[in-house]
Design a protein around this motif. Structure first.
Motif, PDB file in Angstrom:
ATOM      1  N   LYS A   1       7.760   4.653   8.705  1.00 39.86           N
ATOM      2  CA  LYS A   1       7.112   4.244   9.934  1.00 39.86           C
ATOM      3  C   LYS A   1       6.386   5.419  10.711  1.00 39.86           C
ATOM      4  O   LYS A   1       5.373   5.285  11.214  1.00 39.86           O
ATOM      5  CB  LYS A   1       8.128   3.527  11.021  1.00 39.86           C
ATOM      6  CG  LYS A   1       8.643   1.984  10.599  1.00 39.86           C
ATOM      7  CD  LYS A   1       9.482   1.615  11.593  1.00 39.86           C
ATOM      8  CE  LYS A   1       9.990   0.152  11.655  1.00 39.86           C
ATOM      9  NZ  LYS A   1      10.811  -0.284  12.429  1.00 39.86           N
ATOM     10  N   PHE A   2       6.916   6.561  10.416  1.00 39.88           N
ATOM     11  CA  PHE A   2       6.445   7.695  10.915  1.00 39.88           C
ATOM     12  C   PHE A   2       5.283   8.367  10.019  1.00 39.88           C
ATOM     13  O   PHE A   2       4.057   8.578  10.419  1.00 39.88           O
ATOM     14  CB  PHE A   2       7.367   8.848  10.983  1.00 39.88           C
ATOM     15  CG  PHE A   2       6.679  10.408  11.473  1.00 39.88           C
ATOM     16  CD1 PHE A   2       6.591  10.439  12.806  1.00 39.88           C
ATOM     17  CD2 PHE A   2       6.494  10.972  10.587  1.00 39.88           C
ATOM     18  CE1 PHE A   2       6.139  11.658  13.199  1.00 39.88           C
ATOM     19  CE2 PHE A   2       6.085  12.376  11.046  1.00 39.88           C
ATOM     20  CZ  PHE A   2       5.853  12.689  12.395  1.00 39.88           C
ATOM     21  N   ASN A   3       5.389   8.214   8.448  1.00 42.46           N
ATOM     22  CA  ASN A   3       4.494   8.726   7.754  1.00 42.46           C
ATOM     23  C   ASN A   3       4.180   7.498   6.724  1.00 42.46           C
ATOM     24  O   ASN A   3       5.107   7.563   5.517  1.00 42.46           O
ATOM     25  CB  ASN A   3       4.716   9.966   7.163  1.00 42.46           C
ATOM     26  CG  ASN A   3       3.733  10.400   6.182  1.00 42.46           C
ATOM     27  OD1 ASN A   3       2.764   9.869   6.031  1.00 42.46           O
ATOM     28  ND2 ASN A   3       4.097  11.547   5.295  1.00 42.46           N
ATOM     29  N   PRO A   4       3.187   6.367   6.767  1.00 42.34           N
ATOM     30  CA  PRO A   4       3.198   5.383   5.566  1.00 42.34           C
ATOM     31  C   PRO A   4       2.310   5.931   4.538  1.00 42.34           C
ATOM     32  O   PRO A   4       2.139   5.049   3.651  1.00 42.34           O
ATOM     33  CB  PRO A   4       2.262   4.572   6.371  1.00 42.34           C
ATOM     34  CG  PRO A   4       1.499   5.114   7.729  1.00 42.34           C
ATOM     35  CD  PRO A   4       2.477   6.288   7.812  1.00 42.34           C
ATOM     36  N   SER A   5       1.852   7.199   4.556  1.00 41.19           N
ATOM     37  CA  SER A   5       0.994   7.479   3.490  1.00 41.19           C
ATOM     38  C   SER A   5       1.907   8.553   2.474  1.00 41.19           C
ATOM     39  O   SER A   5       0.928   9.456   2.112  1.00 41.19           O
ATOM     40  CB  SER A   5      -0.365   8.130   4.151  1.00 41.19           C
ATOM     41  OG  SER A   5      -1.038   7.084   4.604  1.00 41.19           O
ATOM     42  N   ASN A   6       2.930   8.718   2.051  1.00 39.45           N
ATOM     43  CA  ASN A   6       3.552   9.456   1.233  1.00 39.45           C
ATOM     44  C   ASN A   6       3.809   8.844   0.049  1.00 39.45           C
ATOM     45  O   ASN A   6       4.717   7.870   0.135  1.00 39.45           O
ATOM     46  CB  ASN A   6       4.668   9.982   1.897  1.00 39.45           C
ATOM     47  CG  ASN A   6       5.601  11.230   0.920  1.00 39.45           C
ATOM     48  OD1 ASN A   6       6.088  10.876   0.367  1.00 39.45           O
ATOM     49  ND2 ASN A   6       5.056  12.450   1.164  1.00 39.45           N
ATOM     50  N   ALA A   7       3.272   9.350  -1.185  1.00 43.57           N
ATOM     51  CA  ALA A   7       3.467   8.377  -2.252  1.00 43.57           C
ATOM     52  C   ALA A   7       4.919   8.390  -2.768  1.00 43.57           C
ATOM     53  O   ALA A   7       5.304   7.288  -3.272  1.00 43.57           O
ATOM     54  CB  ALA A   7       2.450   9.174  -3.454  1.00 43.57           C
ATOM     55  N   ARG A   8       5.710   9.571  -2.795  1.00 38.75           N
ATOM     56  CA  ARG A   8       6.948   9.538  -3.225  1.00 38.75           C
ATOM     57  C   ARG A   8       7.862   8.572  -2.306  1.00 38.75           C
ATOM     58  O   ARG A   8       8.617   7.750  -2.917  1.00 38.75           O
ATOM     59  CB  ARG A   8       7.617  10.879  -3.231  1.00 38.75           C
ATOM     60  CG  ARG A   8       9.066  10.723  -3.531  1.00 38.75           C
ATOM     61  CD  ARG A   8       9.487  12.428  -3.142  1.00 38.75           C
ATOM     62  NE  ARG A   8      10.984  12.816  -3.691  1.00 38.75           N
ATOM     63  CZ  ARG A   8      11.870  12.551  -2.802  1.00 38.75           C
ATOM     64  NH1 ARG A   8      11.525  12.042  -1.511  1.00 38.75           N
ATOM     65  NH2 ARG A   8      13.175  12.702  -3.122  1.00 38.75           N
ATOM     66  N   LEU A   9       7.842   8.647  -1.212  1.00 39.20           N
ATOM     67  CA  LEU A   9       8.326   7.709  -0.272  1.00 39.20           C
ATOM     68  C   LEU A   9       8.251   6.390  -0.561  1.00 39.20           C
ATOM     69  O   LEU A   9       9.138   5.476  -0.672  1.00 39.20           O
ATOM     70  CB  LEU A   9       8.181   7.996   1.244  1.00 39.20           C
ATOM     71  CG  LEU A   9       8.897   7.147   2.179  1.00 39.20           C
ATOM     72  CD1 LEU A   9      10.425   7.211   2.136  1.00 39.20           C
ATOM     73  CD2 LEU A   9       8.678   7.533   3.607  1.00 39.20           C
ATOM     74  N   ASN A  10       6.834   5.927  -0.734  1.00 37.38           N
ATOM     75  CA  ASN A  10       6.553   4.440  -1.043  1.00 37.38           C
ATOM     76  C   ASN A  10       7.077   4.052  -2.080  1.00 37.38           C
ATOM     77  O   ASN A  10       7.543   2.790  -2.442  1.00 37.38           O
ATOM     78  CB  ASN A  10       5.301   4.324  -0.890  1.00 37.38           C
ATOM     79  CG  ASN A  10       4.522   4.077   0.467  1.00 37.38           C
ATOM     80  OD1 ASN A  10       4.592   2.969   1.120  1.00 37.38           O
ATOM     81  ND2 ASN A  10       3.983   5.261   1.131  1.00 37.38           N
ATOM     82  N   LEU A  11       7.050   4.871  -3.237  1.00 31.12           N
ATOM     83  CA  LEU A  11       7.783   4.510  -4.546  1.00 31.12           C
ATOM     84  C   LEU A  11       8.987   4.165  -4.540  1.00 31.12           C
ATOM     85  O   LEU A  11       9.666   3.284  -5.075  1.00 31.12           O
ATOM     86  CB  LEU A  11       7.512   5.699  -5.601  1.00 31.12           C
ATOM     87  CG  LEU A  11       8.089   5.542  -6.852  1.00 31.12           C
ATOM     88  CD1 LEU A  11       7.074   4.686  -7.657  1.00 31.12           C
ATOM     89  CD2 LEU A  11       8.349   6.678  -7.690  1.00 31.12           C
ATOM     90  N   ARG A  12       9.970   5.193  -3.736  1.00 31.04           N
ATOM     91  CA  ARG A  12      11.221   4.857  -3.488  1.00 31.04           C
ATOM     92  C   ARG A  12      11.554   3.542  -2.699  1.00 31.04           C
ATOM     93  O   ARG A  12      12.631   3.043  -3.063  1.00 31.04           O
ATOM     94  CB  ARG A  12      11.888   6.122  -2.942  1.00 31.04           C
ATOM     95  CG  ARG A  12      11.999   7.369  -3.825  1.00 31.04           C
ATOM     96  CD  ARG A  12      12.856   8.600  -3.759  1.00 31.04           C
ATOM     97  NE  ARG A  12      13.266   9.363  -4.781  1.00 31.04           N
ATOM     98  CZ  ARG A  12      14.192  10.262  -4.930  1.00 31.04           C
ATOM     99  NH1 ARG A  12      15.235  10.096  -3.922  1.00 31.04           N
ATOM    100  NH2 ARG A  12      14.353  10.707  -6.000  1.00 31.04           N
ATOM    101  N   ILE A  13      10.729   3.348  -1.824  1.00 27.96           N
ATOM    102  CA  ILE A  13      10.977   2.087  -1.179  1.00 27.96           C
ATOM    103  C   ILE A  13      10.846   0.904  -2.068  1.00 27.96           C
ATOM    104  O   ILE A  13      11.697  -0.183  -1.959  1.00 27.96           O
ATOM    105  CB  ILE A  13       9.953   2.090   0.269  1.00 27.96           C
ATOM    106  CG1 ILE A  13      10.500   3.087   1.233  1.00 27.96           C
ATOM    107  CG2 ILE A  13       9.963   0.512   0.718  1.00 27.96           C
ATOM    108  CD1 ILE A  13       9.496   3.157   2.283  1.00 27.96           C
ATOM    109  N   GLY A  14       9.786   0.856  -2.686  1.00 33.98           N
ATOM    110  CA  GLY A  14       9.515  -0.072  -3.748  1.00 33.98           C
ATOM    111  C   GLY A  14      10.605  -0.332  -4.598  1.00 33.98           C
ATOM    112  O   GLY A  14      11.184  -1.410  -5.127  1.00 33.98           O
TER     113      GLY A  14
END
Length: 678
Positions: free
Chosen positions: A68-81
């Motif tokens: 929510k704070f930073n929606p544009s981090n590739a590593r974080l999005n990958l781990r959420i997925g």
């Protein structure tokens, strides 16, 4: 020139929009406190994610808070997925995986495979196939063959999904409602054959131990029950002790009459236990034998309709795949038998259920023509073998796991758990209504009987109805009572194959209510006998031809005590038409009568024959007398003292029903006995 400048600006905007943003202070100078909190959330999420095995469920809320704070981090999005791919909400993984790839196409060597999974789980079959193909390993490595095989299977599943979605099954799928479903996970539903009772597993906050599973964070499983009322399902209640305890307790199977239940417990690697309903109380589950349970994992099971055998799933050694389906006689001595390669595949099988018709099996499999994960299949045992499993199709099956399906005796309603948008919790129980084949279009509803240029002669013709296929089984249910006091009795109900003179099954009526239920597959001449110590037996006959459609018969039974003057109809005494010769199907009933006289040495009986009023009265009386004498002669031939027996033929003089209907005349054609002394 202006057009090229506009395109360049758009491209720069897309690049800027897809720029990976790291969690560092240079990118968030104006919100240092927010950055610190987000970094803490990422760190906590990583601690859960990097465990062995990873704790995806615990990691996910921390990652989402940071996103929510930073929606544009590739590593974080990958781990959420990746967390969503290992959750109950797998389709939600796709936008995060797509975002990660958009931000950094080289974020992870698995990215194409993960994208393929995300697209696959959202039924985007063609796009998923393209990603799976892009995920093929380029060089031979340590796990190349294994990965290649997994990708090949995923592609095949997508191809199956494409085919099955084009010909969807005609069904309604409805949430069963808030009386049963909760904000927590509800699943593993099992039902009585007539859909009057449903039991299921839930992870609610009112579980018996009120403790959480340290591995998943969710509450421990407990078993709940609901009954169908005139206004719908009653509010589900926790069965409590002794069925539920502080650990995991899960339903896996229910006898057709709802009097016995199979329970899964985390013991000895995962075992099956059996609980019995006595009156309104479930008794403590008891361990099943070593021919069923092993040191491996026995996860689900189903009774045969006669209650004598069990189908169960195990991952024990010697199987054809990771999990196989076996059959075993509960009271026998022989080993459990693997159902073989027609049913079991090199992959996993799970959630076995046998329909009350005794020949139709439903189960879930990762093999066959699954469209992803476990799909539900149907197979019929005919001519000594199982038919090729049939996928129940879209939308019953989805790209995700579809397991623990049960179906009513009528074949009209199925029940299973699923994650859907209209769910009340993380997983809900749904009812499937099968609509049958689609009615073909009719271009004209009139027959042209005679045509002339001036005025055709027509006759209205109704389009033929499209029948909805139903199961070939009859459900017989009712209440057993004492005829005099009207109080319920816990009588034994014997089911006999009259043509073979063979006891098929024995059940007990409920100790408190006297209710009983038996399922009778078509193709057998059944003798149904209710018996209780201190009472005369009561028999009924159900001759169900092969292919007879589903029906539900309510038959209340009032047992009579052995008193002088009491009459009992022998419904399983059969004669050839217009003859007094006993048919072989009468043997079981005659043996019951013989046993009664042996066990009661002072008993004296009158055997009487009766007819309807069709034909001449004098002839009917003679025929009925000859038939009564045939019964007496049989008993005497088996050693019963002739002095204890008399016979009489009453013809049509003692009707018990009207002779104006077919059903009434059938009731009047009977053989019965009357107690003369005891």
């Amino acid at each position: 020139m202006s057009r090229f400048l506009l395109l360049a600006l758009l491209l720069l905007a897309q690049v800027a929009a897809a720029q990976n943003v790291e969690f560092d202070k240079d990118n968030f100078r104006s919100d240092k406190d927010g950055l610190k909190e987000a970094q803490r959330e990422v760190k906590t999420g990583d601690e859960w994610y990097d465990m062995d095995p990873p704790r995806y469920e615990q990691a996910l809320p921390h990652y989402l808070a940071a996103q929510k704070f930073n929606p544009s981090n590739a590593r974080l999005n990958l781990r959420i997925g990746d967390c969503y791919l290992h959750s109950g909400y797998k389709p939600r993984a796709l936008p995060y995986l797509q975002k990660a790839y958009q931000l950094n196409a080289d974020i992870d060597p698995r990215i194409h495979y993960l994208l393929g999974q995300g697209l696959h789980l959202n039924a985007k079959w063609t796009e998923a196939i393209a990603e799976y193909k892009a995920a093929q390993p380029a060089t031979a490595g340590k796990n190349t063959a294994q990965l290649t095989a997994a990708i090949t299977k995923k592609i095949k599943e997508c191809e199956n999904g494409l085919k099955l979605e084009k010909k969807p099954s005609r069904v309604f799928i409805d949430n069963i409602g808030a009386a049963i479903n909760s904000p927590y996970a509800d699943y593993g539903a099992v039902i009585s054959a007539d859909e009057s009772v449903i039991l299921f597993t839930s992870r609610r906050d009112n579980s018996t131990g009120k403790e959480r599973d340290p591995e998943t964070g969710g509450f421990f499983e407990d078993i709940y029950q609901s009954t169908r009322t005139a206004s719908g399902w009653s509010a589900a209640r926790n069965l409590g002790k002794p069925v539920n305890n502080e650990g995991h307790d899960a339903t896996v199977g229910l006898a057709p009459d709802g009097q016995r239940m199979l329970v899964y417990v985390e013991d000895n690697g995962g075992d099956l236990q059996e609980a019995e309903l006595r009156g309104a109380v479930w008794k403590k589950p008891e361990k099943m034998g070593a021919r069923i349970n092993s040191k491996y994992h026995e996860s689900s099971a189903a009774y045969t309709p006669d209650g004598r055998s069990l189908y169960f799933v195990s991952d024990k050694q010697g199987g054809l795949g990771s999990r196989d389906i076996y059959k075993v006689e509960i009271e026998g001595r022989g080993p459990a038998v693997n159902l073989g390669p027609t049913i079991n595949t090199p992959y996993g099988e799970e959630g076995v259920f046998l329909h009350p018709d005794g020949k139709t099996m439903y189960f879930s499999s990762e093999g066959h023509n699954s469209m992803g994960g476990y799909d539900i299949f149907k197979s019929v045992f005919e001519n000594g073998k199982w038919s090729e499993p049939e996928n129940l199709g879209w939308p019953i099956n989805t790209p995700d796991d579809d397991v623990f399906f049960v179906i009513s005796a009528s074949g009209r309603h199925g029940y299973y758990s699923s994650f859907r948008d209209d769910g009340l919790g993380s997983k809900d129980i749904y009812q499937i209504t099968f609509l049958g084949a689609e009615k073909p279009p009719v271009l004209s509803q009139e027959d042209q009987l005679l045509a002339s240029r001036a005025q055709p002669v027509k006759e209205a013709s109704l389009a033929p109805p499209v029948p909805i296929a139903t199961a070939q089984v009859t459900i017989l249910k009712g209440v057993v009572t004492d005829e005099a006091s009207k109080q319920p009795l816990e009588a034994t109900i014997d089911v006999v194959d009259n043509s073979r003179n063979e006891l098929i099954a024995s059940f007990r009526a409920n100790a408190q209510s006297g209710r009983y239920l038996v399922s009778l597959p078509s193709g057998v001449n059944y003798g149904i006998v209710a018996r209780q110590e201190g009472y005369l037996f009561h028999s009924e006959n159900f001759d169900l031809p092969a292919g007879a459609a589903y029906s539900e018969v309510v038959k209340d039974i009032a047992l009579k005590k052995l008193d002088v003057g009491v009459k009992v109809v022998l419904n399983n005494i059969f004669f050839d038409f217009d003859k007094a010769s006993l048919r072989k199907e009468s043997t079981a009933e005659l043996e019951r009568l013989q046993k009664l006289m042996v066990e009661t040495p002072a008993l004296r009986l009158e055997i009487s024959g009766h007819t309807d009023n069709v034909g001449k009265a004098e002839y009917n009386k003679d025929l009925s007398q000859r038939r009564a004498k045939a019964v007496v002669d049989y008993l005497v031939s088996k050693g019963i003292d002739k002095g204890r027996l008399t016979f009489a033929g009453y013809g049509d003089t003692q009707p018990v029903a009207t002779n104006n209907t077919k059903g009434g005349r059938q009731l009047n054609r009977r053989t019965e006995f009357k107690v003369l002394g005891k």
